[in-house]
Design a protein around this motif. Structure first.
Motif, PDB file in Angstrom:
ATOM      1  N   PHE A 135       0.812  -1.226   0.000  1.00  0.00           N
ATOM      2  CA  PHE A 135       0.000   0.000   0.000  1.00  0.00           C
ATOM      3  C   PHE A 135       0.848   1.280   0.000  1.00  0.00           C
ATOM      4  N   ALA A 136       2.145   1.142  -0.220  1.00  0.00           N
ATOM      5  CA  ALA A 136       3.053   2.286  -0.049  1.00  0.00           C
ATOM      6  C   ALA A 136       2.886   3.357  -1.124  1.00  0.00           C
ATOM      7  N   ASP A 137       3.085   4.616  -0.683  1.00  0.00           N
ATOM      8  CA  ASP A 137       3.171   5.733  -1.613  1.00  0.00           C
ATOM      9  C   ASP A 137       4.639   5.978  -1.986  1.00  0.00           C
ATOM     10  N   ARG A 138       5.501   5.733  -0.992  1.00  0.00           N
ATOM     11  CA  ARG A 138       6.930   5.915  -1.219  1.00  0.00           C
ATOM     12  C   ARG A 138       7.678   4.747  -0.624  1.00  0.00           C
ATOM     13  N   ALA A 139       8.902   4.569  -1.105  1.00  0.00           N
ATOM     14  CA  ALA A 139       9.733   3.487  -0.577  1.00  0.00           C
ATOM     15  C   ALA A 139      11.125   4.011  -0.282  1.00  0.00           C
ATOM     16  N   VAL A 140      11.624   3.678   0.885  1.00  0.00           N
ATOM     17  CA  VAL A 140      13.028   3.941   1.192  1.00  0.00           C
ATOM     18  C   VAL A 140      13.731   2.587   1.096  1.00  0.00           C
ATOM     19  N   VAL A 141      14.572   2.451   0.079  1.00  0.00           N
ATOM     20  CA  VAL A 141      15.283   1.194  -0.128  1.00  0.00           C
ATOM     21  C   VAL A 141      16.658   1.314   0.543  1.00  0.00           C
ATOM     22  N   VAL A 142      16.835   0.525   1.605  1.00  0.00           N
ATOM     23  CA  VAL A 142      18.080   0.593   2.372  1.00  0.00           C
ATOM     24  C   VAL A 142      19.096  -0.348   1.735  1.00  0.00           C
ATOM     25  N   VAL A 143      20.294   0.173   1.479  1.00  0.00           N
ATOM     26  CA  VAL A 143      21.289  -0.652   0.790  1.00  0.00           C
ATOM     27  C   VAL A 143      22.677  -0.410   1.378  1.00  0.00           C
ATOM     28  N   ASN A 144      23.444  -1.491   1.512  1.00  0.00           N
ATOM     29  CA  ASN A 144      24.859  -1.373   1.871  1.00  0.00           C
ATOM     30  C   ASN A 144      25.658  -1.378   0.577  1.00  0.00           C
ATOM     31  N   PRO A 145      26.784  -0.674   0.546  1.00  0.00           N
ATOM     32  CA  PRO A 145      27.596  -0.656  -0.684  1.00  0.00           C
ATOM     33  C   PRO A 145      28.342  -1.976  -0.851  1.00  0.00           C
ATOM     34  N   GLU A 146      27.614  -3.009  -1.140  1.00  0.00           N
ATOM     35  CA  GLU A 146      28.154  -4.378  -1.138  1.00  0.00           C
ATOM     36  C   GLU A 146      27.322  -5.154  -2.157  1.00  0.00           C
ATOM     37  N   VAL A 147      27.937  -6.092  -2.889  1.00  0.00           N
ATOM     38  CA  VAL A 147      27.275  -6.700  -4.049  1.00  0.00           C
ATOM     39  C   VAL A 147      25.914  -7.354  -3.769  1.00  0.00           C
ATOM     40  N   SER A 148      25.813  -8.176  -2.722  1.00  0.00           N
ATOM     41  CA  SER A 148      24.549  -8.895  -2.551  1.00  0.00           C
ATOM     42  C   SER A 148      23.429  -7.931  -2.160  1.00  0.00           C
ATOM     43  N   SER A 149      23.754  -6.928  -1.375  1.00  0.00           N
ATOM     44  CA  SER A 149      22.732  -5.964  -0.976  1.00  0.00           C
ATOM     45  C   SER A 149      22.230  -5.153  -2.177  1.00  0.00           C
ATOM     46  N   VAL A 150      23.147  -4.760  -3.046  1.00  0.00           N
ATOM     47  CA  VAL A 150      22.758  -3.966  -4.217  1.00  0.00           C
ATOM     48  C   VAL A 150      21.887  -4.789  -5.164  1.00  0.00           C
ATOM     49  N   ARG A 151      22.279  -6.037  -5.364  1.00  0.00           N
ATOM     50  CA  ARG A 151      21.490  -6.895  -6.248  1.00  0.00           C
ATOM     51  C   ARG A 151      20.082  -7.110  -5.681  1.00  0.00           C
ATOM     52  N   LEU A 159       9.956  -5.322  -7.772  1.00  0.00           N
ATOM     53  CA  LEU A 159       8.680  -5.654  -7.136  1.00  0.00           C
ATOM     54  C   LEU A 159       7.868  -4.392  -6.841  1.00  0.00           C
ATOM     55  N   LEU A 160       8.552  -3.321  -6.455  1.00  0.00           N
ATOM     56  CA  LEU A 160       7.848  -2.063  -6.178  1.00  0.00           C
ATOM     57  C   LEU A 160       7.116  -1.551  -7.422  1.00  0.00           C
ATOM     58  N   SER A 161       7.708  -1.821  -8.580  1.00  0.00           N
ATOM     59  CA  SER A 161       7.073  -1.303  -9.785  1.00  0.00           C
ATOM     60  C   SER A 161       6.098  -2.285 -10.421  1.00  0.00           C
ATOM     61  N   SER A 162       5.910  -3.471  -9.790  1.00  0.00           N
ATOM     62  CA  SER A 162       4.937  -4.403 -10.372  1.00  0.00           C
ATOM     63  C   SER A 162       3.955  -4.990  -9.357  1.00  0.00           C
ATOM     64  N   LYS A 163       4.389  -5.177  -8.110  1.00  0.00           N
ATOM     65  CA  LYS A 163       3.548  -5.898  -7.147  1.00  0.00           C
ATOM     66  C   LYS A 163       3.007  -5.002  -6.038  1.00  0.00           C
ATOM     67  N   THR A 164       2.715  -3.766  -6.354  1.00  0.00           N
ATOM     68  CA  THR A 164       2.123  -2.888  -5.347  1.00  0.00           C
ATOM     69  C   THR A 164       0.753  -2.430  -5.836  1.00  0.00           C
ATOM     70  N   SER A 165      -0.031  -1.931  -4.905  1.00  0.00           N
ATOM     71  CA  SER A 165      -1.367  -1.464  -5.252  1.00  0.00           C
ATOM     72  C   SER A 165      -1.288  -0.391  -6.343  1.00  0.00           C
ATOM     73  N   ARG A 166      -0.322   0.541  -6.190  1.00  0.00           N
ATOM     74  CA  ARG A 166      -0.168   1.590  -7.191  1.00  0.00           C
ATOM     75  C   ARG A 166       0.150   1.021  -8.573  1.00  0.00           C
ATOM     76  N   ALA A 167       1.004  -0.010  -8.607  1.00  0.00           N
ATOM     77  CA  ALA A 167       1.368  -0.611  -9.892  1.00  0.00           C
ATOM     78  C   ALA A 167       0.169  -1.342 -10.488  1.00  0.00           C
ATOM     79  N   GLU A 168      -0.558  -2.081  -9.639  1.00  0.00           N
ATOM     80  CA  GLU A 168      -1.673  -2.873 -10.160  1.00  0.00           C
ATOM     81  C   GLU A 168      -2.827  -2.002 -10.643  1.00  0.00           C
TER      82      GLU A 168
END
Lengths: 270, 85
Positions: A135-151, A159-168
């Motif tokens: 149901f989010a309007d905004r998303a804060v994506v927390v990331v460490n500068p490290e390969v697995s976190s970035v991926r 998922l934010l751009s396809s599986k959210t209420s706003r996307a659907e």
């Protein structure tokens, strides 16, 4: 107008709960009415970081299942007026959280006049994470500068751009912000760690904050105080900046440079 | 960078991380939103090709391109270099 913000990451241990607690506190200190909800069903932790673990009587799932009212379950923060915590349940039943139930709780908070609702997502991409972002309007994506976190963050952006209420519903898409944590300017300077610009270039979204690596984060969680409330710390200043940017201010990023060192510490690499 | 740090210096690996991420993220993004059968198709193609030529999994690229209303499934296989007998 209520804004629903999900704090998410995909990968665990990157600082979602620390960030949720600090951003919620920062917004509330500026006079906003804020609720922060722990979506990590079965692994409740936000209460510890907020320092209200001994005051949890009813939780998110109790409200959804009608075992308590929302008012009974919302824990009022003792430091900041207008800040409320909704704890996750410790049940092992993964189906305790339903889309309809989450919607009802959010609607009730909106009707109660909350300005911001922060959804602290669990790690992974399972149901809890899905419902935290749905149901989010905004998303804060927390990331460490490290390969697995970035991926993993890139996966979450998908998922934010396809599986959210706003996307659907084909509404304006969820507004995405990147928050880098555990950033070490020294290691970036030495070429051992990806820089803000590197991460930003790969993920292609705007950066809302860079939180330096610091022992202050552990100290804050040890004592159950959101780290943003430690005014002495650069971590607090960096989170305050992020809160200002969330509220629409334009500020330059700070703490990206190596702190200047004296002769001896330079010589011995202190 | 202090003297001690100089002697126990770890190699500068940040650029390696960035390059690896750039490739894998681009690959995963192109698969995203595509049909669900794509990973399975890729695996089965790999099995078939491996019957005839010994190639690495990363030598097979399956991409779905969308252009002007039509979708093009692009398959590219890099064959191994012939070793001199």
């Amino acid at each position: 107008m209520t804004e629903i913000i999900v704090v998410t990451s995909g990968k665990g241990g990157v600082g979602k709960t620390t960030t949720s607690a600090s951003i919620a506190s920062g917004l509330a200190r500026r006079g906003k009415k804020v609720a922060v909800i722990d979506f990590d069903i079965g692994l409740r932790n936000l209460d510890l970081i907020m320092g209200c673990e001994r005051r949890v009587v009813y939780d998110f799932v109790n409200v959804i299942q009608g075992e308590s009212t929302l008012k009974q379950a919302l824990i009022k923060d003792k430091r900041i007026e207008s800040l409320y915590v909704l704890a996750a349940s410790q049940t092992r039943d993964k189906d305790a959280l339903t889309q309809e139930g989450v919607r009802r709780v959010l609607d009730d908070l909106i009707a109660d006049g909350f300005d911001y609702i922060l959804c602290d997502s669990p790690a992974g991409i399972e149901k809890g994470a899905h419902l935290a972002m749905y149901f989010a309007d905004r998303a804060v994506v927390v990331v460490n500068p490290e390969v697995s976190s970035v991926r993993d963050s890139d996966r979450i952006l998908g998922l934010l751009s396809s599986k959210t209420s706003r996307a659907e519903k084909d509404e304006t898409k969820v507004k995405e912000h990147l928050l880098l944590t555990r950033y070490s300017p020294q290691r970036v300077a030495a070429g051992e760690m990806m820089s803000v610009d590197d991460v930003k270039e790969i993920l292609g979204i705007e950066v809302i904050g860079v939180i330096p690596e610091s022992p202050d984060v552990l100290a804050a969680s040890n004592s159950g105080t959101p780290v943003i409330l430690n005014a002495e710390s650069d971590v607090s200043r960096a989170y305050e900046d992020a809160v200002s940017r969330l509220l629409g201010e334009t500020l330059p990023l700070r703490f990206l440079e190596e702190p200047k060192k004296g002769f001896f510490s330079r010589l011995f690499g202190g | 960078m202090g003297l001690l740090a100089f002697f126990r210096r770890t190699p500068a690996t940040a650029s390696v991380a960035k390059e690896r991420l750039r490739i894998i993220v681009a690959q995963e993004r192109s698969a995203r939103g595509g049909p669900d059968y794509l990973p399975l198709l890729r695996r089965e193609l790999f099995e078939v090709i491996r019957k005839y030529v010994n190639v690495d999994p990363d030598a097979i690229q399956v991409n779905l391109e969308r252009e002007e209303g039509q979708e093009v499934l692009e398959l590219s296989v890099t064959l191994p270099e012939k070793k001199p007998a």
